[in-house]
Design a protein around this motif. Structure first.
Motif, PDB file in Angstrom:
ATOM      1  N   ALA A  20       0.829  -1.204   0.000  1.00 33.63           N
ATOM      2  CA  ALA A  20       0.000   0.000   0.000  1.00 33.63           C
ATOM      3  C   ALA A  20       0.866   1.257   0.000  1.00 33.63           C
ATOM      4  O   ALA A  20       0.558   2.240  -0.690  1.00 33.63           O
ATOM      5  N   ILE A  21       1.964   1.234   0.761  1.00 29.32           N
ATOM      6  CA  ILE A  21       2.887   2.375   0.773  1.00 29.32           C
ATOM      7  C   ILE A  21       3.486   2.580  -0.614  1.00 29.32           C
ATOM      8  O   ILE A  21       3.532   3.695  -1.134  1.00 29.32           O
ATOM      9  N   ASP A  23       2.285   1.357  -3.572  1.00 30.45           N
ATOM     10  CA  ASP A  23       1.266   1.609  -4.589  1.00 30.45           C
ATOM     11  C   ASP A  23       0.687   3.014  -4.520  1.00 30.45           C
ATOM     12  O   ASP A  23       0.116   3.496  -5.510  1.00 30.45           O
ATOM     13  N   THR A  24       0.807   3.669  -3.364  1.00 33.87           N
ATOM     14  CA  THR A  24       0.347   5.058  -3.257  1.00 33.87           C
ATOM     15  C   THR A  24       1.478   6.048  -3.542  1.00 33.87           C
ATOM     16  O   THR A  24       1.324   7.256  -3.336  1.00 33.87           O
ATOM     17  N   GLY A  25       2.625   5.540  -4.006  1.00 33.77           N
ATOM     18  CA  GLY A  25       3.715   6.410  -4.432  1.00 33.77           C
ATOM     19  C   GLY A  25       4.553   6.977  -3.314  1.00 33.77           C
ATOM     20  O   GLY A  25       5.167   8.040  -3.469  1.00 33.77           O
ATOM     21  N   ASN A  26       4.607   6.249  -2.190  1.00 36.40           N
ATOM     22  CA  ASN A  26       5.344   6.750  -1.037  1.00 36.40           C
ATOM     23  C   ASN A  26       6.545   5.864  -0.714  1.00 36.40           C
ATOM     24  O   ASN A  26       6.781   4.851  -1.365  1.00 36.40           O
ATOM     25  N   ASN A  27       7.299   6.267   0.299  1.00 34.41           N
ATOM     26  CA  ASN A  27       8.593   5.648   0.589  1.00 34.41           C
ATOM     27  C   ASN A  27       8.593   4.980   1.951  1.00 34.41           C
ATOM     28  O   ASN A  27       8.328   5.631   2.973  1.00 34.41           O
ATOM     29  N   LEU A  28       8.895   3.676   1.985  1.00 33.71           N
ATOM     30  CA  LEU A  28       9.108   2.982   3.248  1.00 33.71           C
ATOM     31  C   LEU A  28      10.569   3.180   3.630  1.00 33.71           C
ATOM     32  O   LEU A  28      11.461   2.508   3.118  1.00 33.71           O
ATOM     33  N   ALA A  29      10.800   4.121   4.525  1.00 32.95           N
ATOM     34  CA  ALA A  29      12.170   4.498   4.872  1.00 32.95           C
ATOM     35  C   ALA A  29      12.819   3.488   5.803  1.00 32.95           C
ATOM     36  O   ALA A  29      14.007   3.188   5.678  1.00 32.95           O
ATOM     37  N   LEU A 129      -9.886  -0.044   8.802  1.00 34.87           N
ATOM     38  CA  LEU A 129     -11.228  -0.633   8.859  1.00 34.87           C
ATOM     39  C   LEU A 129     -11.650  -0.928   7.424  1.00 34.87           C
ATOM     40  O   LEU A 129     -12.550  -0.309   6.868  1.00 34.87           O
ATOM     41  N   GLN A 130     -10.950  -1.911   6.811  1.00 32.79           N
ATOM     42  CA  GLN A 130     -11.041  -2.066   5.367  1.00 32.79           C
ATOM     43  C   GLN A 130     -12.392  -2.543   4.861  1.00 32.79           C
ATOM     44  O   GLN A 130     -12.738  -2.308   3.695  1.00 32.79           O
ATOM     45  N   LEU A 131     -13.195  -3.195   5.702  1.00 33.69           N
ATOM     46  CA  LEU A 131     -14.499  -3.649   5.215  1.00 33.69           C
ATOM     47  C   LEU A 131     -15.412  -2.487   4.860  1.00 33.69           C
ATOM     48  O   LEU A 131     -16.344  -2.651   4.072  1.00 33.69           O
ATOM     49  N   ARG A 132     -15.147  -1.320   5.396  1.00 32.34           N
ATOM     50  CA  ARG A 132     -15.936  -0.140   5.035  1.00 32.34           C
ATOM     51  C   ARG A 132     -15.708   0.274   3.581  1.00 32.34           C
ATOM     52  O   ARG A 132     -16.461   1.097   3.048  1.00 32.34           O
ATOM     53  N   HIS A 266      -6.384  -2.648   1.599  1.00 28.69           N
ATOM     54  CA  HIS A 266      -5.402  -1.881   2.365  1.00 28.69           C
ATOM     55  C   HIS A 266      -4.913  -0.676   1.554  1.00 28.69           C
ATOM     56  O   HIS A 266      -4.761   0.420   2.098  1.00 28.69           O
ATOM     57  N   THR A 267      -4.690  -0.889   0.271  1.00 24.72           N
ATOM     58  CA  THR A 267      -4.284   0.241  -0.575  1.00 24.72           C
ATOM     59  C   THR A 267      -5.375   1.294  -0.612  1.00 24.72           C
ATOM     60  O   THR A 267      -5.097   2.501  -0.515  1.00 24.72           O
ATOM     61  N   THR A 268      -6.624   0.865  -0.735  1.00 27.03           N
ATOM     62  CA  THR A 268      -7.738   1.813  -0.702  1.00 27.03           C
ATOM     63  C   THR A 268      -7.758   2.568   0.619  1.00 27.03           C
ATOM     64  O   THR A 268      -7.964   3.791   0.643  1.00 27.03           O
ATOM     65  N   SER A 269      -7.538   1.860   1.718  1.00 29.45           N
ATOM     66  CA  SER A 269      -7.510   2.507   3.035  1.00 29.45           C
ATOM     67  C   SER A 269      -6.416   3.565   3.100  1.00 29.45           C
ATOM     68  O   SER A 269      -6.627   4.670   3.615  1.00 29.45           O
TER      69      SER A 269
END
Length: 316
Positions: A20-21, A23-29, A129-132, A266-269
């Motif tokens: 998810a980090i 795919d949203t274009g961010n960096n896991l430092a 709360l991914q089921l939402r 999770h990516t949507t969240s």
């Protein structure tokens, strides 16, 4: 691009956060776990720093704060349930917003404590709360909202997710660390029921064991018989040997099968959180209050029509 840290990198759910980090274009430092079996990082974020001691992880995170382009923006918490509160608090005090897996914390009192730390740090806690975000759940919510306001749906929730012998040997099999099967695998479903059917009015437990639990919940718009299990023997006969998991909701005789569609939630969240629409402490409170009662309540013999049919097989 936002900079992330991840606590609990060797856990089952951590790869979904890593993806998810990314795919949203961010960096896991930087990532941390006491277990060094984290080779999954190589296929998702090989440049990330990694530590197996929390003190070294924390010191590295403080060093990153010295430069605006390296300072951490978010801490993702995927550690065992009993460590969530401490790790969320540490993330907030690092000056980061925190994204945490379920269950956020075990009790409403710890929710209040996190709210105080939010005030002290000016940072926020978000719960996955991914089921939402699940299409089938959103459609059902719309259907309920469109029904006459005096309609109360009869609901039967069944969730069976098979677990092997390893489960009871792990922290998940220790109720002091996982807070029990209803909390560990059920908290999202109680949130889902509240999300769809409104405020909880009644909460009764009919069965509570290490591998399964069952009870009755009454909401503003629904009467719910529920059954949760990690025992493969509880799977329906037409599912055994084909799938390890069975998720089903029966709403007044109409079945909503939602075993599929979980892959990208999770990516949507993360997308929603990054856009300022994430679910925070207030949103998560209802399900934490629900599981706190389920975990501490004495089991009761159910009234007619309130007991899930699977319970009869357990109490013979």
């Amino acid at each position: 691009m936002k900079n992330f840290a991840l606590i609990g990198a060797a856990g089952y759910i951590a790869p979904r956060h890593m993806r998810a980090i990314k795919d949203t274009g961010n960096n896991l430092a930087v990532a941390y776990d006491i277990n060094d079996s984290v080779g999954i990082i190589d296929s998702i974020s090989p440049q990330s720093e990694f530590f197996t001691e929390f003190e070294r992880f924390q010191e590295f995170a403080y060093q990153l704060k010295r430069k605006p382009d390296t300072a951490l923006d978010y801490v993702a918490v995927c550690s065992p349930n009993y460590l969530h509160h401490s790790h969320i608090a540490a993330g907030l005090r690092l000056g980061c917003d925190v994204i945490c897996e379920k269950p956020l914390v075990p009790t409403p009192e710890l929710m209040d404590e996190l709210a105080l730390i939010e005030q002290e740090t000016g940072k926020r806690v978000y719960n996955i709360l991914q089921l939402r975000h699940h299409d089938a759940i959103l459609k059902l919510r719309d259907k309920v909202a469109a029904a006459p306001t005096d309609t109360k749906f009869d609901v039967e929730l069944t969730y069976i997710t098979s677990r092997g012998k390893w489960y009871m040997e792990s922290w998940k099999g220790d109720n002091r660390k996982s807070f029990g099967v209803a909390t560990n695998i059920g908290v999202h479903f109680y949130d889902m029921l509240h999300f769809i059917f409104g405020k909880l009015q009644r909460n009764v437990v009919h069965y509570s064991g290490l591998a399964k639990a069952a009870g009755y919940l009454e909401y503003e718009r629904a009467r719910v018989r529920w059954f949760l299990s990690i025992d493969a023997n509880d799977l329906p006969d037409d599912v055994k040997g084909k799938k390890p998991t069975y998720r089903n909701i029966d709403i007044s005789g109409e079945q909503l099968e939602f075993s599929e569609g979980f892959t990208d939630l999770h990516t949507t969240s993360y997308q929603e959180i990054l856009a300022g629409r994430g679910y925070g402490l207030t949103d998560a409170r209802h399900c934490i209050e629900t599981v706190n009662v389920i975990r501490t309540a004495a089991t009761m013999r159910g009234e007619a029509g309130e007991v899930h049919p699977y319970v009869a097989r357990l109490v013979k």
